[in-house]
Design a protein around this motif. Structure first.
Motif, mmCIF file in Angstrom:
data_model
loop_
_atom_site.group_PDB
_atom_site.id
_atom_site.type_symbol
_atom_site.label_atom_id
_atom_site.label_comp_id
_atom_site.label_asym_id
_atom_site.label_seq_id
_atom_site.Cartn_x
_atom_site.Cartn_y
_atom_site.Cartn_z
ATOM 1 N N GLY A 103 31.933 43.253 27.403
ATOM 2 C CA GLY A 103 33.286 42.697 27.466
ATOM 3 C C GLY A 103 33.869 42.784 28.860
ATOM 4 O O GLY A 103 34.541 41.856 29.330
ATOM 5 N N LEU A 104 33.619 43.916 29.542
ATOM 6 C CA LEU A 104 34.103 44.072 30.917
ATOM 7 C C LEU A 104 33.440 43.052 31.842
ATOM 8 O O LEU A 104 34.108 42.413 32.656
ATOM 9 C CB LEU A 104 33.832 45.491 31.430
ATOM 10 C CG LEU A 104 34.731 46.585 30.884
ATOM 11 C CD1 LEU A 104 34.211 47.956 31.323
ATOM 12 C CD2 LEU A 104 36.169 46.385 31.326
ATOM 13 N N ALA A 105 32.118 42.914 31.716
ATOM 14 C CA ALA A 105 31.393 41.962 32.574
ATOM 15 C C ALA A 105 31.908 40.544 32.347
ATOM 16 O O ALA A 105 32.125 39.787 33.314
ATOM 17 C CB ALA A 105 29.893 42.033 32.305
ATOM 18 N N ARG A 106 32.144 40.176 31.091
ATOM 19 C CA ARG A 106 32.679 38.831 30.792
ATOM 20 C C ARG A 106 34.095 38.677 31.325
ATOM 21 O O ARG A 106 34.461 37.633 31.855
ATOM 22 C CB ARG A 106 32.640 38.567 29.286
ATOM 23 C CG ARG A 106 31.248 38.240 28.767
ATOM 24 C CD ARG A 106 31.285 37.762 27.315
ATOM 25 N NE ARG A 106 31.783 38.786 26.388
ATOM 26 C CZ ARG A 106 31.042 39.764 25.886
ATOM 27 N NH1 ARG A 106 29.764 39.862 26.200
ATOM 28 N NH2 ARG A 106 31.572 40.645 25.049
ATOM 29 N N ALA A 107 34.902 39.723 31.199
ATOM 30 C CA ALA A 107 36.296 39.655 31.645
ATOM 31 C C ALA A 107 36.376 39.516 33.172
ATOM 32 O O ALA A 107 37.088 38.635 33.685
ATOM 33 C CB ALA A 107 37.059 40.895 31.190
ATOM 34 N N TYR A 108 35.657 40.368 33.895
ATOM 35 C CA TYR A 108 35.720 40.310 35.363
ATOM 36 C C TYR A 108 35.050 39.044 35.906
ATOM 37 O O TYR A 108 35.607 38.348 36.755
ATOM 38 C CB TYR A 108 35.084 41.564 35.980
ATOM 39 C CG TYR A 108 35.999 42.755 35.959
ATOM 40 C CD1 TYR A 108 37.031 42.868 36.884
ATOM 41 C CD2 TYR A 108 35.845 43.759 35.022
ATOM 42 C CE1 TYR A 108 37.891 43.958 36.870
ATOM 43 C CE2 TYR A 108 36.701 44.858 34.995
ATOM 44 C CZ TYR A 108 37.723 44.952 35.928
ATOM 45 O OH TYR A 108 38.578 46.037 35.916
ATOM 46 N N GLY A 109 33.851 38.750 35.419
ATOM 47 C CA GLY A 109 33.160 37.541 35.876
ATOM 48 C C GLY A 109 33.913 36.282 35.509
ATOM 49 O O GLY A 109 34.044 35.347 36.301
ATOM 50 N N GLY A 110 34.456 36.254 34.276
ATOM 51 C CA GLY A 110 35.207 35.094 33.814
ATOM 52 C C GLY A 110 36.490 34.887 34.598
ATOM 53 O O GLY A 110 36.826 33.753 34.973
#
Length: 196
Positions: A103-110
């Motif tokens: 979720g963190l990776a998707r949130a920051y990358g997104g």
């Protein structure tokens, strides 16, 4: 094709009660990128994560988030948008709900990707520096034709007979611009490649 931002841009979203603010800007050096990071980081935020890419150089920081969940996905977002010479800072104010590593990776990358998509991008063109001298009688006509060859004037120094120009142009445009300069100056002027 590779792109960079025309000007700084922002994107904000809330994901499971955490607020994410992404800010991106064009940069031309690592020092400029680090100065931007320092300028926009918020000491009251939970995390100030960032990534930048300038040619083959890049850096990123997770700023306390689990390793690989913030900075690396942001760098991947920069590369995924075919961007170069940009810095992205994503500031997170924690809202009390854990997002997990995915979720963190998707949130920051997104957030980084959406910020870059919201900005105005311009194609990065490889340019080489050339010098020439133009007489006053030919100068206005020559300068008026530079746009046809995607050429920028870096400097203009006047002397008694005309102006010395330092031009930045795509290498493939050199033969055509050289011919134009020769035609306008009746063979008196030529473009010389300058050391970078």
């Amino acid at each position: 094709m590779t792109f960079t931002l025309v000007a700084p841009c922002e994107f904000q979203e809330t994901i499971r009660k955490s607020r994410f603010l992404a800010t991106a800007a064009p940069v031309s050096s690592p020092e400029e990128a680090q100065a931007f990071i320092q300028a926009v980081s918020d000491a009251t935020a939970t995390h100030n994560c960032w990534a930048w890419k300038i040619g083959s150089q890049y850096r990123f920081s997770d700023d306390g988030e689990p390793g690989g969940t913030a900075g690396r996905p942001m760098l991947t977002a920069i590369e995924g948008q075919d961007c170069d010479r940009v810095v992205v800072v994503v500031i997170r104010w924690f809202g009390g709900i854990q997002l997990g590593t995915g979720g963190l990776a998707r949130a920051y990358g997104g957030s980084a990707a959406k910020c870059l998509q919201a900005g105005v991008l311009v194609e990065l063109v490889k340019r080489e520096r050339y010098g020439c001298h133009c007489r006053f009688a030919e100068l206005a006509l020559f300068k008026a034709r530079l746009g046809e060859y995607d050429t920028l004037i870096e400097s203009e120094t006047f002397d008694a007979e005309g102006a010395k120009l330092v031009l930045a142009l795509p290498p493939e445009q050199w033969p055509r611009l050289q011919q134009t300069l020769a035609d306008i100056s009746r063979g008196r002027s030529e473009l010389r490649l300058l050391d970078a």
